[in-house]
Design an enzyme around this catalytic site. Structure first.
Site, short mmCIF file in Angstrom:
data_model
loop_
_atom_site.label_atom_id
_atom_site.label_comp_id
_atom_site.label_asym_id
_atom_site.label_seq_id
_atom_site.Cartn_x
_atom_site.Cartn_y
_atom_site.Cartn_z
N CYS A 55 1.18 -0.87 -0.06
CA CYS A 55 -0.35 0.26 0.12
C CYS A 55 0.74 0.79 -0.05
CB CYS A 55 -0.84 0.28 1.08
SG CYS A 55 -1.78 1.39 1.38
N TRP A 90 -7.01 -6.20 7.22
CA TRP A 90 -5.53 -6.32 7.23
C TRP A 90 -5.41 -7.01 8.50
CZ3 TRP A 90 -2.48 -5.73 3.36
CH2 TRP A 90 -2.94 -4.97 2.59
N ARG A 122 -13.91 0.83 5.26
CA ARG A 122 -12.83 -0.48 5.40
C ARG A 122 -11.76 0.22 6.35
NH1 ARG A 122 -10.13 0.50 0.80
NH2 ARG A 122 -11.74 2.59 -0.26
N THR A 124 -8.04 0.83 6.82
CA THR A 124 -7.04 0.61 6.06
C THR A 124 -5.96 1.75 6.12
OG1 THR A 124 -8.45 3.81 5.37
CG2 THR A 124 -8.93 1.78 4.11
N VAL A 125 -4.86 1.34 5.93
CA VAL A 125 -3.56 1.87 5.59
C VAL A 125 -3.26 2.74 5.43
CG1 VAL A 125 -2.82 -0.70 7.13
CG2 VAL A 125 -2.07 0.03 4.77
N TYR A 188 -5.82 4.13 -9.05
CA TYR A 188 -6.47 3.86 -8.98
C TYR A 188 -7.38 4.06 -9.71
CZ TYR A 188 -3.99 1.38 -4.44
OH TYR A 188 -3.38 1.30 -3.96
N1 LIG Z 1 -7.63 5.64 4.12
C1 LIG Z 1 -7.27 5.61 2.65
C2 LIG Z 1 -6.30 5.08 1.92
C3 LIG Z 1 -5.57 3.96 2.38
C4 LIG Z 1 -5.99 3.22 1.46
O1 LIG Z 1 -6.86 2.30 0.72
N2 LIG Z 1 -5.25 1.41 2.41
C5 LIG Z 1 -5.56 0.00 1.50
C6 LIG Z 1 -4.34 -0.17 0.83
S1 LIG Z 1 -3.67 0.92 -0.29
C7 LIG Z 1 -6.15 -0.28 2.12
O2 LIG Z 1 -5.56 -0.11 3.15
N3 LIG Z 1 -6.86 -1.45 1.98
C8 LIG Z 1 -7.27 -2.05 3.09
C9 LIG Z 1 -9.09 -2.53 3.14
O3 LIG Z 1 -9.62 -1.96 1.73
O4 LIG Z 1 -8.99 -3.80 3.07
C10 LIG Z 1 -8.66 4.59 2.02
O5 LIG Z 1 -9.42 4.60 2.77
O6 LIG Z 1 -9.33 5.13 0.55
#
Ligand SMILES: N[C@@H](CCC(=O)N[C@@H](CS)C(=O)NCC(=O)O)C(=O)O
Length: 337
Positions: A55, A90, A122, A124-125, A188
Site C-alpha cells: 500500500c 488487514w 474499510r 485501511t492503512v 486507482y
Molecule cells: N484511507 C484511504 C486510503 C488508504 C487505503 O486505501 N489503503 C488501502 C491499501 S492501499 C487499504 O488499507 N485497504 C484495506 C482494505 O480496503 O481492506 C481510503 O480509505 O481510501
C-alpha cells in the site's frame, strides 16, 4: 476471534458512481497532531504506525518516519492478508500467533472498532494507533507525513532532513494535490474504473501527468530542485509499484517507468537512500495472489521471483549532475548547520 470480525466492505459496492467512476472513501480519523485541545498530542512512545508493503498510501508514512529518524518515537508494524473465504481485511500476519505484540490484536479492523464501533468504511492503512487506548486515532494519509515533518520536529534526529521547508509549503501542498489527483489516486481511478469512459479518462490523465513530470525532471534532480521533499516520497511510492504490479490491472500501458529516461533515473536516485530502499519490497509487490484460471498464467505469477529487482533498481544513474550539491540530497534542518 475470527467470527466476530467484520467482513471487509468492497470498493466496487460503495465507491463506484453510476457512470463507473471510482470515488475513494473519505478518511474518517483526521484529527490533526498538535498542541491544541482538538489535537492528538505529540508524544514520544505513544503511537504505532500500521502499514502494508503493497500500500503506497501507507508506505509514504513508513519512509518518512525512517528518513526523519523517528523510529524510536513512533513504533511501526506491518500487516498482510490471509486468504479466506470471507475477506477479513488487514491482519498482523508477520507476528507470532498473528497478533501484534504491542496491541495484542489480530485484525486492524479491531482497532478501528475500538475507536468507533459505528465505523462502516474499510479498515485501511496507514493507521496510527494510540498504544494506550488501542484505538486508531488517525488514518489521514494526506497529512500524516506532514505531521511527522512538522509537529514531530522536536523528536526527529538532530540532522534530520527538512522535507517540508516553510518557504515551499504552499507549492508542495499544491503539487501534492496534483500528484494525488493524477498519479497516486490516478492509477486507482483507472484500475477501479467500471466503464470504458471512466477508464479512458483516468488513463489519459495519468499519462499526461507522467509526461509533465518527465519534463519537470529534465533539469531538476528532484521535484523541487536539489533536495528531496515530501512530494518526492509521494511520487516514489507509486513509481515503485508501477512496473512491478499496477501494469497488470491497468491494461495495455503506453510506457513503463523504465521507458521514461528522467523518471526512471530519478526513481533510482531516490532508491539509493536507505529509508526508501528499506521500505520497498519489490518481490512482495510483484508476487501474485491470484490463482491461475486458464493455461495462460499471468506474467507476475510466472516471473515474480525470477526478476532481480535489486540489480535493476541499483543500476547507476547520473542525476547528481543536475544538482548544485551533488553529494547532498537533503536540505538539513537549520539548527545543525
Ligand atoms: N484511507 C484511504 C486510503 C488508504 C487505503 O486505501 N489503503 C488501502 C491499501 S492501499 C487499504 O488499507 N485497504 C484495506 C482494505 O480496503 O481492506 C481510503 O480509505 O481510501
Amino acid at each position: 476471534m475470527v467470527q466476530e470480525v467484520r467482513e471487509r466492505p468492497s470498493e466496487l459496492v460503495n465507491e463506484i458512481d453510476e457512470k463507473g467512476y471510482f470515488h475513494r472513501q473519505k478518511n474518517h480519523f483526521d484529527t490533526p497532531f498538535g498542541s491544541g485541545k482538538e489535537h492528538n498530542p505529540v508524544e514520544a512512545g505513544r503511537y504505532r504506525l500500521v502499514w502494508a508493503k503493497g500500500c503506497h498510501w501507507s508506505n509514504r508514512a513508513s519512509i518518512a518516519i525512517e528518513l526523519l529518524g523517528l523510529q524510536d518515537v513512533i513504533s511501526v508494524n506491518l500487516v498482510g492478508r490471509t486468504p479466506r473465504e470471507k475477506d477479513l481485511g488487514w491482519e498482523f500476519v508477520f507476528d507470532e500467533g498473528n497478533k501484534d505484540p504491542v496491541l495484542d490484536v489480530q485484525f486492524l479492523s479491531e482497532l478501528y472498532a475500538n475507536a468507533d464501533p459505528e465505523y462502516k468504511g474499510r479498515a485501511t492503512v496507514p493507521a496510527v494507533v494510540d498504544v494506550k487506548t488501542k484505538r486508531v486515532i488517525n488514518n489521514d494519509y494526506v497529512w500524516l507525513t506532514n505531521y511527522f515533518e512538522t509537529e514531530f520536529r522536536p523528536f526527529q534526529a538532530p540532522d534530520a532532513p527538512d522535507l517540508y521547508p516553510e518557504e515551499l509549503r504552499e507549492e508542495i501542498d499544491a503539487y501534492n494535490d496534483y500528484l494525488f489527483e493524477h498519479v497516486n489516486n490516478g492509477v486507482y481511478k483507472a484500475m477501479f474504473a467500471q466503464s470504458l469512459e471512466a477508464y479512458n479518462d483516468a488513463y489519459n490523465n495519468l499519462y499526461q501527468a507522467f509526461d509533465e513530470i518527465e519534463e519537470r525532471l529534465e533539469n531538476n534532480r528532484f521535484l523541487f530542485g536539489d533536495y528531496v521533499t515530501d512530494s518526492d516520497i509521494r511520487l516514489f511510492v507509486t513509481l515503485a509499484r508501477f512496473d512491478t504490479r499496477y501494469f497488470k490491472n491497468l491494461g495495455p500501458i503506453r510506457n513503463r517507468i523504465v521507458d521514461f529516461k528522467n523518471i526512471w533515473g530519478y526513481a533510482r536516485d531516490l532508491y539509493e537512500i536507505p529509508a526508501f530502499k528499506n521500505n520497498t519490497y519489490f518481490a512482495d509487490l510483484a508476487k501474485s495472489t491470484e490463482k491461475p484460471k486458464s493455461i495462460f498464467i499471468d506474467y507476475n505469477t510466472r516471473f515474480w521471483d525470477k526478476i532481480d529487482y535489486e540489480t535493476l533498481w541499483n543500476q547507476p544513474q547520473e542525476r547528481y549532475l543536475l544538482s548544485k550539491t551533488p553529494s547532498e540530497k537533503f536540505k538539513r534542518n537549520e539548527e545543525v548547520k
